[in-house]
Scaffold this active site. Structure first.
Site, PDB file in Angstrom:
ATOM      1  N   LYS A   1       0.821  -1.209   0.000  1.00 21.91           N
ATOM      2  CA  LYS A   1       0.000   0.000   0.000  1.00 21.91           C
ATOM      3  C   LYS A   1       0.861   1.269   0.000  1.00 21.91           C
ATOM      4  O   LYS A   1       0.628   2.201  -0.779  1.00 21.91           O
ATOM      5  CB  LYS A   1      -0.923  -0.015   1.219  1.00 21.91           C
ATOM      6  CG  LYS A   1      -1.612   1.292   1.527  1.00 21.91           C
ATOM      7  CD  LYS A   1      -2.468   1.179   2.757  1.00 21.91           C
ATOM      8  CE  LYS A   1      -1.642   0.910   3.995  1.00 21.91           C
ATOM      9  NZ  LYS A   1      -0.770   2.044   4.359  1.00 21.91           N
TER      10      LYS A   1
ATOM     11  N   GLU B   1      -4.941   4.730   4.636  1.00 26.69           N
ATOM     12  CA  GLU B   1      -5.739   4.014   5.652  1.00 26.69           C
ATOM     13  C   GLU B   1      -7.164   4.573   5.731  1.00 26.69           C
ATOM     14  O   GLU B   1      -7.706   4.836   6.806  1.00 26.69           O
ATOM     15  CB  GLU B   1      -5.065   4.094   7.026  1.00 26.69           C
ATOM     16  CG  GLU B   1      -3.663   3.509   7.086  1.00 26.69           C
ATOM     17  CD  GLU B   1      -3.652   1.976   7.097  1.00 26.69           C
ATOM     18  OE1 GLU B   1      -4.705   1.366   6.853  1.00 26.69           O
ATOM     19  OE2 GLU B   1      -2.571   1.419   7.355  1.00 26.69           O
TER      20      GLU B   1
ATOM     21  N   GLN C   1      -9.924  -4.563   6.910  1.00 24.85           N
ATOM     22  CA  GLN C   1      -9.101  -4.291   8.084  1.00 24.85           C
ATOM     23  C   GLN C   1      -9.622  -3.103   8.896  1.00 24.85           C
ATOM     24  O   GLN C   1      -8.875  -2.493   9.661  1.00 24.85           O
ATOM     25  CB  GLN C   1      -7.649  -4.038   7.665  1.00 24.85           C
ATOM     26  CG  GLN C   1      -6.986  -5.257   7.040  1.00 24.85           C
ATOM     27  CD  GLN C   1      -5.503  -5.046   6.802  1.00 24.85           C
ATOM     28  OE1 GLN C   1      -4.700  -5.048   7.731  1.00 24.85           O
ATOM     29  NE2 GLN C   1      -5.126  -4.866   5.546  1.00 24.85           N
TER      30      GLN C   1
ATOM     31  N   ARG D   1      -1.185 -11.320   9.978  1.00 27.31           N
ATOM     32  CA  ARG D   1       0.080 -10.840  10.575  1.00 27.31           C
ATOM     33  C   ARG D   1       1.189 -11.873  10.393  1.00 27.31           C
ATOM     34  O   ARG D   1       2.373 -11.565  10.583  1.00 27.31           O
ATOM     35  CB  ARG D   1      -0.078 -10.588  12.077  1.00 27.31           C
ATOM     36  CG  ARG D   1      -1.093  -9.525  12.537  1.00 27.31           C
ATOM     37  CD  ARG D   1      -0.961  -8.223  11.809  1.00 27.31           C
ATOM     38  NE  ARG D   1      -1.844  -8.199  10.643  1.00 27.31           N
ATOM     39  CZ  ARG D   1      -1.723  -7.334   9.646  1.00 27.31           C
ATOM     40  NH1 ARG D   1      -0.737  -6.462   9.637  1.00 27.31           N
ATOM     41  NH2 ARG D   1      -2.566  -7.358   8.631  1.00 27.31           N
TER      42      ARG D   1
END
Length: 646
Positions: free
Chosen positions: A33, A225, A255, A599
């Site tokens: 990103k 974000e 997310q 993760r």
């Protein structure tokens, strides 16, 4: 000129070189990103956009600096004129030019957290609230409630009804405090953190000429974000981009896990509706995890109905790692023993650095048993929150009641308890301790007049704790402390009262494995006083390289590890029982699970105990998390371990 074709994958290239207009970039976990945003800024500048006509909004100063530094390394241009930074820093920059339009001086002071709390407390008397009334929400709680209402752009009444029903009796005085607080800030030329956003939005809404100027000035707006924006932040971007619509937002709806602090996942879902003609580009290539982990992640999020459907695609090879392990264990202690044993094997036999291992969980209390087991096993660990479960204020408060019951000479416990009572501070607690130490029974001690009624309650609770029928019944003693006064005290002291109450109910259950209250307290003290050193003797808090990371999933977002354990995957714990009361709540919990599993780079362990102690009961059977049941069994290796060593 940058060779974008060679520097980017196909999805990234499409996003970076997209034609002007509204752009929604759905960037999956581990998909690059930041790289995409960085190259987009560089692409705009190389194609004639002046740096000062670009606004780049991020959530942290670190993220902004990193992106601008990367752009600087890509281009032989001076890019210092880019308007880059957090939402609040960008708003501060605008207000330093135009706050006078709203009646502020351009030299307004931004209040820090302590000053904000002091100013709010000073409003209490004029609002008809005694600042020493410990039943009323303390200033930090009042400010948190006021702030969340502002960031969600809802009325205080509505927020209290939906999020803080236990504060409903204080709604009117809280309204008065908010009004007085706002007036005093303006009169003193103060702004707090929330005012930066709210006042900037008011400025742009009220002043058409300023709004049109900045809409024209910021020819390209980029937001990082975006799934974490709240209502006010989204309105700020919509206002600035309302004319030309050249807004590029980058994020991942899968997310979005911060609704409890105001994030509104509908901002990203509704972006195409608010910006007709939006190009939606998916960046699916994941550079972090093995294909086996990503197959599970894709399956984990698939059940959500409110999302942009997508699947992450692994860049790594098919044979780089094992299938994730789904581990069914006898109880919480067996779970902890298994994790400790597996971590030791990874460190000693496979040469994995402790810093490459993380244990993630939904709530802090899920790691109680694990913290004890890792301590006993001398495995160094570090907790992201900075506090071990047993070092948190509410746990220490309750344990102080147990300690004073066992040891009447415990001055620290006595003073910790009495200073929770209205009208009792340091000096008064010293005097009261002197009388108690010299043998005066609690019910014979005369406290300050303001403390008379709660003191009687304190003395009566202490008497009941000393009753023979409660001796060594630690769970019942904790229950008594909660019912007598501490649950009400938490409502006024902590915004996250419900989470802390859940912690203490689980502490009750945890205590039932100990035969005596002495033993229970001794174990907690040993944990709190364990020297934070690794086997090599270096301090764990100074040398993260040597420590296994324990973290809530919320605090782990944006991080990654070679090996990840996700624990306590039982229905009612993860997802939490409160969350599944609504569709939105359950879907956010599923997103939280998705964040947890993504993760992991190489190995993933999903664990759940089939039996867990419950307060007031010897044990209760647990159903595996509904999220585990949604995963096709062919995607995991199933292990069943009833007791350690098997």
């Amino acid at each position: 000129m940058i060779d974008y074709r060679s520097e980017l994958n196909e999805d990234q290239y499409s996003a970076v070189t997209a034609t002007p207009g509204p752009l929604l970039i759905i960037a999956g976990a581990g998909s690059g990103k930041t790289r995409t945003l960085t190259y987009r800024v560089a692409y705009l500048i190389e194609n004639g956009v002046e740096p000062e006509n670009i606004l780049l909004a991020t959530f942290t100063n670190k993220a902004s600096r990193e992106m601008i530094d990367r752009v600087s390394n890509l281009l032989p241009h001076d890019i210092s004129r880019i308007w880059g930074g957090t939402f609040h820093s960008l708003c501060n920059r605008l207000l330093r030019r135009h706050a006078n339009v709203l009646g502020y001086g351009l030299d307004f002071t931004i209040l820090d957290s302590d000053d904000t709390e002091d100013l709010a407390k000073a409003c209490y008397p004029d609002a008809g609230v005694d600042p020493k009334n410990k039943d009323f929400p303390k200033p930090r709680v009042a400010l948190d409630v006021i702030s969340l209402a502002a960031n969600k752009d809802v009325s205080l009444k509505q927020l209290i009804e939906t999020d803080y029903p236990w504060l409903s009796e204080y709604q009117e005085p809280l309204q008065r405090i908010r009004s007085l607080f706002r007036d005093r800030k303006r009169a003193a030329n103060f702004m707090d953190y929330d005012d930066l956003l709210i006042n900037t939005l008011s400025l742009l809404d009220q002043e058409a000429s300023l709004r049109e100027h900045y809409q024209s000035h910021f020819q390209h707006i980029l937001v990082d974000e975006y799934q974490d924006t709240n209502t006010v932040q989204a309105r700020f971007i919509d206002t600035l981009g309302g004319a030309h619509k050249q807004v590029m937002v980058v994020g991942d709806d899968a997310q979005c896990i911060y609704s409890w602090r105001g994030a509104n996942f509908r901002n990203i879902l509704s972006f195409p509706d608010r910006y007709p003609g939006t190009q939606t580009i998916y960046i699916r290539s994941n550079y972090r995890s093995t294909p086996q982990i990503l197959d599970l992640a894709n399956a984990a999020i698939a059940a959500n109905t409110q999302q942009f459907p997508k699947e992450l695609v692994a860049v790594r090879g098919e044979h780089e790692g094992p299938k994730p392990a789904l581990v069914c264990l006898g109880d919480a202690n067996v779970q902890s023993a298994f994790i400790a044993q597996r971590i030791r094997e990874l460190i000693e036999e496979e040469s994995v650095s402790p810093s490459e291992i993380a244990v993630l969980y939904r709530s802090h209390y899920h790691a109680m048993e694990l913290q004890m087991e890792l301590t006993r096993s001398q495995i160094p660990f570090q907790i992201t929150s900075g506090l071990r479960f047993f070092e948190q204020a509410h746990v220490k408060d309750v344990c102080a009641g147990l300690k004073l019951n066992i040891n009447p000479k415990d001055e620290i416990a006595f003073k910790r308890l009495v200073k929770m009572i209205p009208g009792i501070g340091d000096k008064t607690s010293d005097k009261l301790w002197g009388k108690f130490r010299d043998g005066t029974p609690l019910d014979r001690i005369v406290p300050p007049s303001k403390a008379e009624i709660p003191w009687k309650q304190f003395a009566e609770t202490h008497r009941q704790l000393n009753a023979s029928e409660l001796k060594n019944k630690t769970s019942e003693q904790i229950h008594l402390i909660l019912e007598a006064s501490y649950e009400d005290y938490m409502k006024s002291q902590f915004t996250n009262y419900q989470n802390r109450l859940e912690d203490l109910n689980q502490l009750r259950a945890f205590s039932e494995q100990f035969e005596t209250t002495d033993e229970f307290l001794a174990q907690l003290s040993l944990l709190s006083n364990t020297d934070d050193t690794s086997p090599s003797g270096r301090n764990r808090r100074e040398d993260n390289v040597l420590a296994v990371r324990l973290s809530t999933i919320h605090q782990a977002k944006g991080l990654e590890w070679k090996i990840v354990f996700v624990i306590m995957l039982c229905d009612g714990m993860f997802p939490s029982s409160r969350a599944v009361e609504s569709v939105d709540g359950e879907e956010e919990e599923r997103r939280l699970f998705y964040v947890a599993v993504t993760r992991a780079r190489d190995e993933l362990y999903l664990t759940y105990p089939v039996i867990r102690a419950s307060a007031g009961y010897s044990e209760s059977y647990q159903n595996p998390s509904r999220f585990l049941l949604e995963i096709p069994r062919g995607l995991v290796n199933e292990w069943k371990i009833r007791r350690p060593g098997i």
